[in-house]
Enzyme design. Structure first.
Site, PDB file in Angstrom:
ATOM      1  N   ASP A  19      -3.059 -15.772   1.893  1.00 49.85           N
ATOM      2  CA  ASP A  19      -2.400 -14.467   2.061  1.00 49.85           C
ATOM      3  C   ASP A  19      -1.318 -14.303   0.988  1.00 49.85           C
ATOM      4  OD1 ASP A  19      -1.969 -11.973   3.230  1.00 49.85           O
ATOM      5  OD2 ASP A  19      -0.581 -12.732   4.739  1.00 49.85           O
TER       6      ASP A  19
ATOM      7  N   ASP B 168      -4.691  -7.309  10.983  1.00 46.84           N
ATOM      8  CA  ASP B 168      -3.979  -6.022  11.024  1.00 46.84           C
ATOM      9  C   ASP B 168      -3.589  -5.614   9.605  1.00 46.84           C
ATOM     10  OD1 ASP B 168      -1.996  -8.098  10.872  1.00 46.84           O
ATOM     11  OD2 ASP B 168      -0.459  -6.658  11.477  1.00 46.84           O
TER      12      ASP B 168
ATOM     13  N   GLU C 204       0.696  -9.444  12.114  1.00 49.05           N
ATOM     14  CA  GLU C 204       1.509 -10.021  11.034  1.00 49.05           C
ATOM     15  C   GLU C 204       2.374  -8.970  10.375  1.00 49.05           C
ATOM     16  OE1 GLU C 204       2.695 -11.568   7.099  1.00 49.05           O
ATOM     17  OE2 GLU C 204       1.579  -9.754   7.534  1.00 49.05           O
TER      18      GLU C 204
ATOM     19  N   HIS D  65       0.199  -2.884   0.561  1.00 43.15           N
ATOM     20  CA  HIS D  65       1.208  -1.997   1.170  1.00 43.15           C
ATOM     21  C   HIS D  65       1.351  -0.669   0.416  1.00 43.15           C
ATOM     22  CE1 HIS D  65       3.534  -5.400   3.455  1.00 43.15           C
ATOM     23  NE2 HIS D  65       2.256  -5.674   3.317  1.00 43.15           N
TER      24      HIS D  65
HETATM   25  N1  BES Z   1       0.607 -11.032   2.513  1.00 45.56           N
HETATM   26  C1  BES Z   1       1.939 -10.650   2.798  1.00 45.56           C
HETATM   27  C2  BES Z   1       2.943 -11.731   2.466  1.00 45.56           C
HETATM   28  C3  BES Z   1       3.184 -11.954   1.010  1.00 45.56           C
HETATM   29  C4  BES Z   1       3.435 -10.881   0.178  1.00 45.56           C
HETATM   30  C5  BES Z   1       3.198 -13.214   0.511  1.00 45.56           C
HETATM   31  C6  BES Z   1       3.674 -11.101  -1.165  1.00 45.56           C
HETATM   32  C7  BES Z   1       3.442 -13.433  -0.813  1.00 45.56           C
HETATM   33  C8  BES Z   1       3.665 -12.379  -1.664  1.00 45.56           C
HETATM   34  C9  BES Z   1       2.096 -10.305   4.263  1.00 45.56           C
HETATM   35  O1  BES Z   1       1.005  -9.611   4.801  1.00 45.56           O
HETATM   36  C10 BES Z   1       3.277  -9.382   4.390  1.00 45.56           C
HETATM   37  O2  BES Z   1       3.243  -8.298   3.890  1.00 45.56           O
HETATM   38  N2  BES Z   1       4.304  -9.825   5.086  1.00 45.56           N
HETATM   39  C11 BES Z   1       5.420  -9.013   5.411  1.00 45.56           C
HETATM   40  C12 BES Z   1       6.083  -9.732   6.550  1.00 45.56           C
HETATM   41  C13 BES Z   1       6.970  -8.935   7.423  1.00 45.56           C
HETATM   42  C14 BES Z   1       6.364  -7.698   7.964  1.00 45.56           C
HETATM   43  C15 BES Z   1       7.534  -9.810   8.509  1.00 45.56           C
HETATM   44  C16 BES Z   1       6.368  -8.870   4.241  1.00 45.56           C
HETATM   45  O3  BES Z   1       6.505  -9.788   3.414  1.00 45.56           O
HETATM   46  O4  BES Z   1       6.989  -7.811   4.126  1.00 45.56           O
HETATM   47 MN    MN Z   2       1.237  -7.457   4.206  1.00 54.85          MN
END
Ligand code: BES
Ligand code: MN
Length: 460
Positions: free
Chosen positions: A180, A88, A153, A427
């Protein structure tokens, strides 16, 4: 390993075309209008994995988006690795800020541009291509490999914990591998041993049953936007510290060794400031930039709505205002405890002229993992072979909810071996993934299978 290396080189163009096919699905998990795109993306993955002759491949429905699962059996007696990824993606708006449409993948300057390119389709697809490369050159993988790809996720993995609890046998393994996270720098192989957690809330303030004429009722009814602004402002002080009582109670102080190690990483705060385009960096007094990003908790507001925002002027006294906010958490804070503490604080601060509703949208606990486990060491050897130098060990500020659950429910070590770059626009508009790192990730993954299967001191 050279047969695998030449296979990857030879098929590089097709790998990129297949990645582009995967990136064409607008698999935006948060938007109900895209639910069928998320499903079609999962079905495409199922088809694609089926062509690699797994012993088992299946779509598991959930209360939300489906989970893709596959297994390739290795020789008896070899370890099992579970690879996790998420298919996703985040919403792509604002669309006008993209130089090419987010779901029409485009290669420019050795990078593939599309929503999800680095987070996380490009990264987990490298493992899929590694599986292909090993199978086509060696007929069998050197270990048993399980693949778990989820479609939720980016919305906090609301259905994954129960899935893990109900399918422990399916997910049983000796180690989990996840790509990730990011390379600390391009050309600096990186292993991550800590992630922040998250406590995400929505706060709605109501001061009347309906919008009112501000001339007729102004002066006797409170203003929900001002109440909300006041509440939010009271959650942090002028030193960048969160003012919720008890918020820092469980926060571990960085050890002197860790502070030293962070200080030794190449880092240029001015370069970061310029890249971000901020007039001046902000943050908690007393901590370095990397400490503030990786091992200190934070408070942020993501959006705030209320009242009249159209063109011109309207003298309305709005009835409601709401905000989405979150706290990034660090060991040993717990998302549930923080949600309770924040809720109590907001309630205590709320004036009797307003009703305040607080909803927890999702939570994930922070994680710290040992950098010295057998799969971590195998990952370090694999990275060193491919990049020609040993990895740096970092923490990161983002959150991957499932990491804590794997640790807690499966009791196995997790390896966070990422190949993204923080400049790749995850993002944000113009998200991309460097194809050089896509290929390096593929080669490193295949090398990892070998290193982990054969253990320390193996001859390649
Ligand atoms: N890939 C990211 C997590 C991440 C971001 C790890 C930067 C290390 C450094 C993951 O897809 C993500 O964006 N996670 C969200 C989680 C949330 C929606 C629960 C986040 O970190 O905002
Ligand atoms: Mn993300």
């Amino acid at each position: 390993m050279s047969a695998i290396g030449s296979y990857i080189e030879q098929h590089r163009q097709r790998f990129v075309e297949e990645l582009a096919d995967l990136l064409r699905f607008p698999s935006i998990s948060t938007d109900p209008a895209h639910a069928s795109d998320v499903r079609r993306c999962a079905e495409w993955l199922l088809e694609h994995l089926s062509s690699l002759a797994p012993q088992r491949v299946e779509l598991f429905p959930t209360a939300g988006h489906p989970i893709v699962y596959a297994v390739w059996e290795g020789p008896a007696g070899t370890p099992t690795v579970l690879i996790y990824g998420h298919y996703d993606v985040q919403p792509a708006d604002p669309l006008e800020l993209w130089d090419s449409p987010p779901f029409e993948p485009t290669v420019r300057d050795g990078r593939i541009y599309a929503r999800g390119a680095t987070d996380n389709k490009g990264q987990f697809f490298a493992h899929v291509k590694a599986i292909e490369a090993v199978l086509r050159t060696h007929k069998q993988l050197p270990l048993t490999l399980k693949l778990l790809l989820e479609g939720e996720e980016e919305i906090g993995s609301p259905n994954l914990r129960p899935f893990i609890e109900q399918h422990r046998d399916l997910l049983a393994c000796d180690a989990v591998l996840i790509s990730d996270t990011a390379l600390y720098r391009d050309d600096l192989p990186t292993l991550c041993y800590g992630l922040r957690g998250l406590c995400y809330l929505e706060v709605t303030v109501r001061t009347a049953a309906t919008d009112l004429h501000s001339g007729v009722f102004g002066g006797v009814v409170d203003n929900p936007i001002l109440v909300l602004a006041h509440l939010l402002d009271r959650l942090r002080d002028g030193y960048g510290r969160v003012t919720v009582p008890g918020f820092y109670d469980c926060v571990a102080d960085p050890s002197a060794e860790e502070r030293q190690r962070l200080a030794e990483l190449p880092f240029d705060a001015e370069e970061l400031r310029r890249h971000i385009g901020a007039p001046l960096l902000f943050g908690e007094v007393g901590y370095s930039v990397l400490e503030r990003r990786w091992l200190r908790p934070t408070f942020d507001v993501h959006g705030i709505v209320g009242g009249f925002t159209g063109s011109g002027a309207k003298t309305v006294l709005p009835a409601t205002a709401s905000a989405k906010l979150s706290f990034r958490l660090v060991p040993y804070q717990r998302a549930d405890d923080i949600a309770a503490a924040v809720t109590a604080t907001l309630r205590a601060l709320s004036p009797p002229t307003a009703s305040v509703e607080i909803r927890l949208l999702h939570g994930a606990d922070p994680v710290l993992i040992s950098p010295d486990t057998p799969p971590m060491r195998a990952a370090a050897r694999a990275l060193e072979r491919v990049f020609g130098r040993p990895p740096v060990f970092v923490r990161e500020g983002g959150t991957i909810p499932v990491v804590g659950w794997f640790t807690e429910l499966l009791h196995v070590p997790v390896v966070l071996m990422g190949f993204g770059l923080e400049t790749e626009g995850a993002h944000a508009p113009n998200e991309h993934f460097h194809l050089k790192n896509f290929i390096r990730a593929t080669l490193t993954s295949a090398t990892f299978f070998h290193e982990y299967a054969h253990g320390e001191g193996a001859i390649s």
